[in-house]
Design an enzyme around this catalytic site. Structure first.
Site, PDB file in Angstrom:
ATOM      1  N   ASN A   1      -5.321 -29.428  -2.681  1.00 45.87           N
ATOM      2  CA  ASN A   1      -5.608 -28.345  -1.417  1.00 45.87           C
ATOM      3  C   ASN A   1      -6.223 -26.936  -1.691  1.00 45.87           C
ATOM      4  OD1 ASN A   1      -3.973 -30.421   0.459  1.00 45.87           O
ATOM      5  ND2 ASN A   1      -2.450 -29.146   0.630  1.00 45.87           N
TER       6      ASN A   1
ATOM      7  N   ARG B   1       2.164 -12.670 -11.375  1.00 48.67           N
ATOM      8  CA  ARG B   1       2.089 -11.843 -10.226  1.00 48.67           C
ATOM      9  C   ARG B   1       2.834 -10.903 -10.593  1.00 48.67           C
ATOM     10  NH1 ARG B   1       2.672 -15.969  -5.265  1.00 48.67           N
ATOM     11  NH2 ARG B   1       0.874 -16.885  -5.618  1.00 48.67           N
TER      12      ARG B   1
ATOM     13  N   CYS C   1       0.087 -16.290  -0.413  1.00 50.17           N
ATOM     14  CA  CYS C   1      -0.337 -16.199   0.811  1.00 50.17           C
ATOM     15  C   CYS C   1       0.232 -15.596   2.145  1.00 50.17           C
ATOM     16  CB  CYS C   1       0.062 -17.905   0.796  1.00 50.17           C
ATOM     17  SG  CYS C   1       1.122 -18.807   1.339  1.00 50.17           S
TER      18      CYS C   1
ATOM     19  N   GLN D   1       5.366 -20.219   8.615  1.00 51.06           N
ATOM     20  CA  GLN D   1       4.479 -20.916   7.760  1.00 51.06           C
ATOM     21  C   GLN D   1       4.197 -22.689   8.114  1.00 51.06           C
ATOM     22  OE1 GLN D   1       6.603 -17.828   4.664  1.00 51.06           O
ATOM     23  NE2 GLN D   1       5.500 -19.336   3.741  1.00 51.06           N
TER      24      GLN D   1
ATOM     25  N   HIS E   1      -0.660 -19.616   8.389  1.00 50.57           N
ATOM     26  CA  HIS E   1       0.443 -19.372   8.768  1.00 50.57           C
ATOM     27  C   HIS E   1       0.326 -17.732   9.666  1.00 50.57           C
ATOM     28  CE1 HIS E   1       1.621 -21.096   4.776  1.00 50.57           C
ATOM     29  NE2 HIS E   1       1.818 -20.177   4.060  1.00 50.57           N
TER      30      HIS E   1
ATOM     31  N   ASN F   1      -3.669 -20.043   5.553  1.00 57.77           N
ATOM     32  CA  ASN F   1      -3.582 -19.938   3.711  1.00 57.77           C
ATOM     33  C   ASN F   1      -3.872 -20.112   3.015  1.00 57.77           C
ATOM     34  OD1 ASN F   1      -2.321 -22.285   5.749  1.00 57.77           O
ATOM     35  ND2 ASN F   1      -1.697 -22.338   3.718  1.00 57.77           N
TER      36      ASN F   1
END
EC number: 1.2.1.11
Length: 338
Positions: free
Chosen positions: A13, A99, A130, A157, A242, A315
């Protein structure tokens, strides 16, 4: 002169959105390479008016690649992002793996673009979660105005955040309910059609889910380590975009009118707050758009210096692919000039 860009996870996606957004925004490319797992080798995927043939990530030589946009899962990134960086590419990684690495910048261009310079340590820039991205875009102008002390957020979400198979499951379950077929659960722990599930990612020892933990620690890293964040993350039967109900406590006084004025000036934000029927944004309107929409701005009289906000964003775009491309745009503008 253009840049050679590789998109890892190109058939997913987010990977598809990355390719679409690169074309839409006319990113200066000399070559675009679509990479995925062995099962997708040889398939074709669109890039603007062209079709790209998917190549095998496991066998790809990153030498000569300038930028890698990666969204193929944390385990894949852990293996291939350092390999690409060692070959001289700058990796913009959309997974959770890097992250919280102190040597990897975690960037939302509207919030902390100066952090991009930290890519030189490991050759990797991390794209936030997101739900975190849209929240910090909305909070940044308010934090600058009155200093945020505490955030309480509940998310709504969409299933696209869990991948194409999750979107298929919502569709299949919805159809099954209408034709009275059995409900099959594969991607979610409970039925998602006509239901909500207060469970995203794995549970942690303290009872929070990892999605909730991400929102807490990522907000601190991106916006301000002194901000306290508590989150409840919920999956809802929406395909794309979201939504978040956010309660914010500030150190200094701030009125709803002052907040609206700051949000109107903010980059990447669209304030639609008419306090009337249809005077707010829902996921249906946000899907396919690049902005973070803020509505229902109002004062919370139960706490000192409190506000409530309703925040909605696509998102797959701002929450993932668009943010990664925006990082790449700032990277080539400020650091990788040819």
């Amino acid at each position: 002169m253009g840049y050679k860009v590789a998109v890892v996870g190109a058939t997913g996606n987010v990977g598809r959105e990355m390719l679409q957004i690169l074309a839409e925004r006319e990113f200066p490319v000399s070559e675009v390479v679509a990479l995925a797992s062995e099962r997708s080798i040889g398939s074709e995927i669109s890039f603007g008016d062209d079709d790209l043939r998917v190549q095998d990530l496991a066998k790809f030589d990153f030498t000569g690649t300038d930028i890698v946009l990666s969204s193929a899962g944390a385990k894949v990134s852990a293996q291939f992002a350092p390999k690409a960086a060692a070959a001289g590419a700058v990796v913009i990684d959309n997974t959770s793996h890097f992250r919280m690495d102190p040597d990897v910048p975690l960037v939302v261009p509207e919030v902390n673009p100066e952090a991009i310079a930290g890519y030189k340590k490991k050759g990797i820039i991390a794209n936030p979660n997101c739900s975190t991205i849209q929240m910090v875009v909305a909070l940044k102008p308010l934090h600058d105005l009155a200093r945020i002390r505490r955030v309480v957020v509940s998310t709504y979400q969409s299933v696209s955040g869990a991948g194409k198979e999750a979107m298929d499951e919502l569709f299949t379950q919805t159809r099954a309910i209408y034709v009275n077929d059995p409900i099959e659960k594969k991607q979610f722990t409970k039925q998602i059609a006509f239901n909500v599930i207060p469970h995203i990612d794995v549970f942690m020892e303290d009872g929070t889910t990892k999605e909730e933990w991400k929102m807490t620690v990522e907000t601190k890293k991106i916006l301000d380590p002194s901000i306290k964040v508590t989150a409840t993350c919920v999956r809802v039967p929406v395909f794309i975009a979201h939504s978040e109900a956010i309660n914010v406590e500030f150190e200094n006084p701030i009125s709803a009118d002052e907040a609206r004025a700051a949000l109107r000036r903010a980059k990447g934000v669209s304030l639609i707050d008419h306090q009337a029927d249809e005077g707010y944004v829902t996921p249906v309107e946000a899907a396919g758009d690049d902005l973070v929409f803020v509505s229902r701005v109002r004062e919370d009289y139960t706490v000192e210096n409190g506000l409530n906000l309703w925040v909605v964003s696509d998102n797959l775009r701002k929450g993932a692919a668009l943010n990664a491309v925006q990082i790449a745009e700032r990277l080539v503008k400020d650091h990788l000039k040819k």
